[in-house]
Design an enzyme around this catalytic site. Structure first.
Site, PDB file in Angstrom:
ATOM      1  N   ARG A  43      -2.768  63.787  21.971  1.00 18.63           N
ATOM      2  CA  ARG A  43      -1.638  64.156  21.113  1.00 18.63           C
ATOM      3  C   ARG A  43      -2.138  64.444  19.704  1.00 18.63           C
ATOM      4  O   ARG A  43      -2.308  63.538  18.889  1.00 18.63           O
ATOM      5  CB  ARG A  43      -0.600  63.036  21.094  1.00 18.63           C
ATOM      6  N   SER A 114      10.137  63.181  26.581  1.00 17.55           N
ATOM      7  CA  SER A 114      10.584  62.027  25.792  1.00 17.55           C
ATOM      8  C   SER A 114      12.107  61.910  25.811  1.00 17.55           C
ATOM      9  O   SER A 114      12.808  62.908  25.665  1.00 17.55           O
ATOM     10  CB  SER A 114      10.157  62.172  24.327  1.00 17.55           C
ATOM     11  N   LYS A 144       4.600  57.311  14.380  1.00 23.93           N
ATOM     12  CA  LYS A 144       5.244  58.618  14.506  1.00 23.93           C
ATOM     13  C   LYS A 144       6.175  58.796  13.311  1.00 23.93           C
ATOM     14  O   LYS A 144       7.189  58.106  13.209  1.00 23.93           O
ATOM     15  CB  LYS A 144       6.019  58.672  15.825  1.00 23.93           C
TER      16      LYS A 144
HETATM   17  C1  TPS Z   1       4.876  59.328  27.075  1.00 21.39           C
HETATM   18  N1  TPS Z   1       6.568  59.024  20.946  1.00 21.39           N
HETATM   19  C2  TPS Z   1       7.581  58.118  20.900  1.00 21.39           C
HETATM   20  S1  TPS Z   1       7.208  56.768  19.982  1.00 21.39           S
HETATM   21  C3  TPS Z   1       5.645  57.328  19.657  1.00 21.39           C
HETATM   22  C4  TPS Z   1       5.456  58.580  20.244  1.00 21.39           C
HETATM   23  C5  TPS Z   1       4.210  59.377  20.145  1.00 21.39           C
HETATM   24  C6  TPS Z   1       4.670  56.543  18.797  1.00 21.39           C
HETATM   25  C7  TPS Z   1       3.943  55.449  19.555  1.00 21.39           C
HETATM   26  O1  TPS Z   1       2.981  54.814  18.714  1.00 21.39           O
HETATM   27  N2  TPS Z   1       6.570  59.206  25.329  1.00 21.39           N
HETATM   28  C8  TPS Z   1       5.354  59.648  25.709  1.00 21.39           C
HETATM   29  N3  TPS Z   1       4.555  60.356  24.865  1.00 21.39           N
HETATM   30  C9  TPS Z   1       4.976  60.613  23.592  1.00 21.39           C
HETATM   31  N4  TPS Z   1       4.147  61.315  22.773  1.00 21.39           N
HETATM   32  C10 TPS Z   1       6.224  60.134  23.138  1.00 21.39           C
HETATM   33  C11 TPS Z   1       7.014  59.443  24.068  1.00 21.39           C
HETATM   34  C12 TPS Z   1       6.709  60.292  21.692  1.00 21.39           C
HETATM   35  P1  TPS Z   1       2.793  53.205  18.655  1.00 21.39           P
HETATM   36  O2  TPS Z   1       2.396  52.748  20.021  1.00 21.39           O
HETATM   37  O3  TPS Z   1       1.674  53.011  17.664  1.00 21.39           O
HETATM   38  O4  TPS Z   1       4.093  52.620  18.176  1.00 21.39           O
END
Ligand code: TPS
Length: 212
Positions: A43, A114, A144
């Site tokens: 990503r 998502s 994010k």
């Molecule tokens: C499988 N997304 C939602 S919260 C987040 C992201 C990138 C931040 C998590 O970081 N579901 C999937 N892939 C995605 N890219 C998203 C949702 C979007 P942390 O674990 O540091 O809180």
């Protein structure tokens, strides 16, 4: 690759913008692959993200590494790149274009989307060709910049109750709350900072394996 929901169990997400530099990116990814992540999402998004040829060059190395460890590779929101490097899947946000067109353009690759709210769920419900949904943020996340408000365990349980798709939960998941997430019975957990910001990445992944 045909989609198997088992790959959602320990789903690691990372881009070079999440770490200090490219060498740290590959160190963390290699360690995570070695100690048992079950899927990887590349990503490259937000402040400091690579673009064009640089992104392509990193993605090629990511493809080679994930192959070496037999871990499926998912590309975030970049269908041309995913095709170029023969990724296994593509992940889309709610704002990443038309989902029906995106699914069609992903021929041969699996598709994740998502979902935060029930309204998001209804927007994609009935679209054929979606293989799993990423539900969150469950808890507050600093990773994010444009994240929606967190939905909590209640929100996760609700989406689970109305969804037939396999679910991976994401957003603010850490050692403090990961057991509660798995206890809801969803298929898996996706994280960035639990692994990328760990003092010891190997220990963090081993710990994740033991808790999942
Ligand atoms: C499988 N997304 C939602 S919260 C987040 C992201 C990138 C931040 C998590 O970081 N579901 C999937 N892939 C995605 N890219 C998203 C949702 C979007 P942390 O674990 O540091 O809180």
């Amino acid at each position: 690759m045909t989609f198997n929901p088992i790959i959602l169990r320990r789903y690691f997400v990372l881009g070079t913008q999440n770490v200090e530099n490219e060498s740290q990116f590959f160190d963390i990814l290699t360690t995570a692959l070695k100690y048992g992540i079950t899927a990887f999402q590349y990503r490259e998004k937000g402040d400091g993200a690579l673009k064009g040829a640089e992104k392509y060059r990193v993605a090629e190395r990511v493809r080679d590494l994930t192959r070496q460890y037999h871990v499926p590779l998912i590309i975030d929101d970049d269908i041309p790149l995913a095709h170029q490097i023969h990724a296994d899947g593509v992940h889309f946000g709610q704002k990443d274009g038309n989902i029906i067109e995106n699914v069609r353009a992903c021929n041969g690759m699996f598709v994740g989307v998502s979902v935060t709210t029930q309204a998001d769920f209804h927007r994609v419900q009935g679209v054929s060709g979606i293989d799993y949904i990423g539900v969150g943020p469950i808890f507050a996340t600093k990773t994010k910049a444009d994240a929606n408000p967190p939905i909590g365990l209640e929100g996760l349980r609700h989406i689970k109750s109305i969804s037939d798709w396999p679910i991976v939960a994401i957003g603010g998941i850490s050692n403090q709350n990961i057991d509660d997430i798995y206890a809801t019975g969803i298929n898996g957990v996706a994280v960035i900072s639990m692994i990328s910001a760990a003092d010891n990445v190997a220990d963090a992944v081993i710990n994740w394996q033991q808790n999942s």
